[in-house]
Design an enzyme around this catalytic site. Sequence first.
Site, short mmCIF file in Angstrom:
data_model
loop_
_atom_site.label_atom_id
_atom_site.label_comp_id
_atom_site.label_asym_id
_atom_site.label_seq_id
_atom_site.Cartn_x
_atom_site.Cartn_y
_atom_site.Cartn_z
N HIS A 108 0.79 -1.23 0.00
CA HIS A 108 0.00 0.00 0.00
C HIS A 108 0.83 1.29 0.00
O HIS A 108 0.55 2.24 0.73
CB HIS A 108 -0.96 0.01 1.20
CG HIS A 108 -2.07 -1.01 1.08
ND1 HIS A 108 -2.55 -1.48 -0.11
CD2 HIS A 108 -2.79 -1.66 2.04
CE1 HIS A 108 -3.51 -2.35 0.10
NE2 HIS A 108 -3.68 -2.49 1.40
N HIS A 182 -9.74 2.38 -0.13
CA HIS A 182 -9.75 1.24 0.79
C HIS A 182 -10.93 1.30 1.77
O HIS A 182 -10.76 0.99 2.96
CB HIS A 182 -8.42 1.18 1.54
CG HIS A 182 -8.00 -0.20 1.92
ND1 HIS A 182 -8.75 -1.00 2.77
CD2 HIS A 182 -6.92 -0.94 1.57
CE1 HIS A 182 -8.13 -2.14 2.92
NE2 HIS A 182 -7.03 -2.14 2.20
N GLU A 319 -11.65 -3.42 -3.36
CA GLU A 319 -10.65 -2.44 -3.80
C GLU A 319 -10.43 -2.61 -5.30
O GLU A 319 -9.82 -3.59 -5.73
CB GLU A 319 -9.34 -2.66 -3.06
CG GLU A 319 -9.46 -2.66 -1.55
CD GLU A 319 -8.31 -3.41 -0.89
OE1 GLU A 319 -7.15 -3.15 -1.23
OE2 GLU A 319 -8.57 -4.28 -0.05
C1 GLA Z 1 -5.49 -5.01 1.84
C2 GLA Z 1 -4.58 -6.14 1.97
C3 GLA Z 1 -4.76 -6.80 3.30
C4 GLA Z 1 -4.53 -5.78 4.40
C5 GLA Z 1 -5.41 -4.57 4.18
C6 GLA Z 1 -5.09 -3.43 5.10
O1 GLA Z 1 -6.75 -5.38 1.63
O2 GLA Z 1 -4.71 -7.07 0.91
O3 GLA Z 1 -3.90 -7.88 3.44
O4 GLA Z 1 -3.19 -5.39 4.39
O5 GLA Z 1 -5.28 -4.10 2.89
O6 GLA Z 1 -4.85 -3.81 6.39
#
Ligand code: GLA
Length: 354
Positions: A108, A182, A319
Amino acid sequence: MKGILREEVFGTLADGRRANLYTISNGRGMEAKVTNYGGIVTSIKVPDRDGKPGEVVLGFDSLEEYLGPHPCYGATIGRFANRIGSARFVLKGKEYRLTANEGPNHLHGGRKGFDKVLWEAETILSEEDTSIRMRYLSIDGEEGYPGNLSVSVTFSVGEDDTLKVDYSATTDQSTVLNLTNHSYFNLADGGSGDILGYELQVEANFFLPINRAALPLGPIRGIAGTPFDFRKPAPIGFRIHEKDEQLLFGEGYNHTFVLLGKGQPPARAATVRDPKSGRILEVFTTEPGVQLFTANFPGDMFRGRGGGFCPSRGGFCLEAQHYPDSPNHPEYPSTVLDPGEIYRQTTVYKFSSE
Ligand code: GLA
């Protein structure tokens, strides 16, 4: 459109800069709140089947809580959403090393991704929409990425109970880019119950299997006969506890689905129905993939609004994005942005009830 916009101070960052909170409503019962800290959607309220407005995302009401640890609640994610294996990639013959912030991998956007920076915001009132546009200049070398990247994200609330997120970006050097939002949705009441009974349909015949570090293995896999088959609506929790290797690796769903449609105009990616409140969420996107994450990690990472409790699997994320680790998979759709090109992505979250 006669949308309503309100701007208020959300709080002050450690360096003294002020973050604002913007409330956009469509005058018909839908209201979204967005802060320019992290481009975070803090709240979305929409009516249920009885016309009663209620919260449908996990989040907080104070800036302080967003400054503490949280699992990217509602945030704008960049430069690269999801994981980049070994926190490195090669572009045009040159190796770039990124911040490793999840073991040896990059997640991220790194330690200080777009979800933790202050964006410049301006409000836009047009015939169709009421919007907030946020801009951020990510400088060459930030978290290891090449090129000065100028990014804009516009959040618009439409008369048809939609939150539309339009992203655009340009760069002065070739770089890689994968932007997403997100938000964790909880269509019943914003978080006091779990999401396992919601019916999910995903417009995909394939998904990307992952390893234990949640990185894609490479090849896409057919969903037929697996717990990833959401071609017809099925409760999210229907097969989530099966002894399936992929579900064990993800501790639930934490996987990218390969969408049938991609490009303009945004195509339907997924539909979710909460049988109790009657609320429906439809997601449309220009992106080739959608990551389903079912808030898998127990413990105190997931917290409720106002210090309240958030149950295990108290939200789900859809997402809309490119495939994880694309910079290391030349067979995946390209995430390279070159100087002179304009990156664009649009994702629409449409709410209704039945
Ligand atoms: C995404 C990732 C997860 C986690 C979340 C945030 O969805 O794929 O594994 O890291 O973000 O916590």
